[in-house]
Design a protein around this motif. Structure first.
Motif, PDB file in Angstrom:
ATOM      1  N   LEU A   1       3.463   0.600 -14.502  1.00 21.79           N
ATOM      2  CA  LEU A   1       3.537  -0.400 -13.443  1.00 21.79           C
ATOM      3  C   LEU A   1       2.737  -1.647 -13.808  1.00 21.79           C
ATOM      4  CD1 LEU A   1       2.909   1.947 -10.382  1.00 21.79           C
ATOM      5  CD2 LEU A   1       5.106   0.995 -11.117  1.00 21.79           C
ATOM      6  N   ARG A   2       3.167  -2.770 -13.273  1.00 27.88           N
ATOM      7  CA  ARG A   2       2.407  -4.014 -13.399  1.00 27.88           C
ATOM      8  C   ARG A   2       1.472  -4.121 -12.194  1.00 27.88           C
ATOM      9  NH1 ARG A   2       6.218  -8.406 -12.632  1.00 27.88           N
ATOM     10  NH2 ARG A   2       7.055  -6.900 -11.174  1.00 27.88           N
ATOM     11  N   GLN A   3       0.469  -4.955 -12.315  1.00 27.67           N
ATOM     12  CA  GLN A   3      -0.422  -5.174 -11.178  1.00 27.67           C
ATOM     13  C   GLN A   3       0.376  -5.661  -9.969  1.00 27.67           C
ATOM     14  OE1 GLN A   3      -3.480  -7.856 -12.579  1.00 27.67           O
ATOM     15  NE2 GLN A   3      -4.803  -6.155 -13.202  1.00 27.67           N
ATOM     16  N   GLN A   4       1.360  -6.506 -10.211  1.00 30.43           N
ATOM     17  CA  GLN A   4       2.177  -7.020  -9.109  1.00 30.43           C
ATOM     18  C   GLN A   4       2.930  -5.901  -8.409  1.00 30.43           C
ATOM     19  OE1 GLN A   4       2.303 -10.462  -8.061  1.00 30.43           O
ATOM     20  NE2 GLN A   4       3.029  -9.294  -6.294  1.00 30.43           N
ATOM     21  N   ASP A   5       3.424  -4.925  -9.172  1.00 30.25           N
ATOM     22  CA  ASP A   5       4.134  -3.785  -8.579  1.00 30.25           C
ATOM     23  C   ASP A   5       3.222  -3.024  -7.621  1.00 30.25           C
ATOM     24  OD1 ASP A   5       6.373  -4.357 -10.219  1.00 30.25           O
ATOM     25  OD2 ASP A   5       5.577  -3.092 -11.827  1.00 30.25           O
ATOM     26  N   VAL A   6       1.992  -2.772  -8.064  1.00 28.82           N
ATOM     27  CA  VAL A   6       1.038  -2.036  -7.233  1.00 28.82           C
ATOM     28  C   VAL A   6       0.673  -2.863  -6.004  1.00 28.82           C
ATOM     29  CG1 VAL A   6      -1.256  -0.977  -7.151  1.00 28.82           C
ATOM     30  CG2 VAL A   6       0.144  -0.763  -9.214  1.00 28.82           C
ATOM     31  N   ALA A   7       0.389  -4.136  -6.217  1.00 28.87           N
ATOM     32  CA  ALA A   7       0.029  -5.019  -5.096  1.00 28.87           C
ATOM     33  C   ALA A   7       1.145  -5.049  -4.058  1.00 28.87           C
ATOM     34  CB  ALA A   7      -0.276  -6.421  -5.611  1.00 28.87           C
ATOM     35  N   ASP A   8       2.388  -5.154  -4.513  1.00 29.70           N
ATOM     36  CA  ASP A   8       3.523  -5.154  -3.589  1.00 29.70           C
ATOM     37  C   ASP A   8       3.583  -3.850  -2.805  1.00 29.70           C
ATOM     38  OD1 ASP A   8       4.234  -7.690  -4.497  1.00 29.70           O
ATOM     39  OD2 ASP A   8       5.871  -6.957  -5.778  1.00 29.70           O
ATOM     40  N   GLY A   9       3.362  -2.732  -3.490  1.00 31.10           N
ATOM     41  CA  GLY A   9       3.387  -1.431  -2.832  1.00 31.10           C
ATOM     42  C   GLY A   9       2.280  -1.265  -1.799  1.00 31.10           C
ATOM     43  N   LEU A  10       1.177  -1.986  -2.011  1.00 29.30           N
ATOM     44  CA  LEU A  10       0.042  -1.901  -1.090  1.00 29.30           C
ATOM     45  C   LEU A  10       0.070  -2.977  -0.015  1.00 29.30           C
ATOM     46  CD1 LEU A  10      -2.775  -1.277  -3.728  1.00 29.30           C
ATOM     47  CD2 LEU A  10      -1.758   0.426  -2.191  1.00 29.30           C
ATOM     48  N   GLY A  11       0.936  -3.967  -0.201  1.00 26.68           N
ATOM     49  CA  GLY A  11       1.005  -5.068   0.761  1.00 26.68           C
ATOM     50  C   GLY A  11      -0.158  -6.040   0.644  1.00 26.68           C
ATOM     51  N   ILE A  12      -0.668  -6.217  -0.585  1.00 31.15           N
ATOM     52  CA  ILE A  12      -1.766  -7.154  -0.829  1.00 31.15           C
ATOM     53  C   ILE A  12      -1.363  -8.095  -1.958  1.00 31.15           C
ATOM     54  CG2 ILE A  12      -3.559  -5.560  -0.019  1.00 31.15           C
ATOM     55  CD1 ILE A  12      -4.166  -4.875  -2.948  1.00 31.15           C
ATOM     56  N   SER A  13      -2.176  -9.107  -2.196  1.00 31.39           N
ATOM     57  CA  SER A  13      -1.866 -10.040  -3.283  1.00 31.39           C
ATOM     58  C   SER A  13      -2.204  -9.412  -4.633  1.00 31.39           C
ATOM     59  CB  SER A  13      -2.650 -11.347  -3.103  1.00 31.39           C
ATOM     60  OG  SER A  13      -4.023 -11.135  -3.375  1.00 31.39           O
ATOM     61  N   ARG A  14      -1.550  -9.902  -5.666  1.00 36.62           N
ATOM     62  CA  ARG A  14      -1.851  -9.425  -7.017  1.00 36.62           C
ATOM     63  C   ARG A  14      -3.301  -9.734  -7.372  1.00 36.62           C
ATOM     64  NH1 ARG A  14      -3.301 -10.495 -11.648  1.00 36.62           N
ATOM     65  NH2 ARG A  14      -3.310 -12.707 -11.262  1.00 36.62           N
TER      66      ARG A  14
END
Length: 118
Positions: free
Chosen positions: A17-30
């Protein structure tokens, strides 16, 4: 770098996963998630639980809590995660391959032992 930040990086990378993928999954900014991985910010308890749920691990695993020596190494976790993504037929093949390799190692070990006795 904290234990948490190292574990976040490792688990994310192991899942491809990319940081952006995780951030999107958590509903926070990258940027917020990147700060967690860099050890510049710490997630609150609710966010820790969300991260653990997203990665399907325990909060203890994220924090690096080791109650005993039975904890899996990062490379073992990665191997297990990849194994679980395989279809059942491929898991069976993989299991047979591991059994075969273990048998081969036993044969090699017994040959070494017989040579050392001479």
């Amino acid at each position: 770098m904290t234990e948490l930040s190292k574990n976040l990086q490792h688990i994310r990378a192991a899942r491809g996963l990319r940081q952006q993928d995780v951030a999107d999954g958590l509903g926070i900014s990258r940027a917020t998630y990147a700060n967690y991985e860099a050890g510049q910010r710490s997630p609150n308890n609710v966010m820790l639980m969300k991260i653990a749920a997203l990665f399907q691990v325990r909060v203890d695993d994220l924090l690096g809590f080791q109650p005993d020596d039975s904890r899996l190494l990062p490379e073992e976790i990665s191997l297990l995660e990849r194994y679980r993504r395989l279809p059942a037929s491929k898991q069976e093949f993989f299991s047979r391959l591991v059994d075969f390799e273990l048998q081969e190692n036993l044969k090699v070990d017994s040959k070494k032992a017989s040579f050392s006795k001479k």
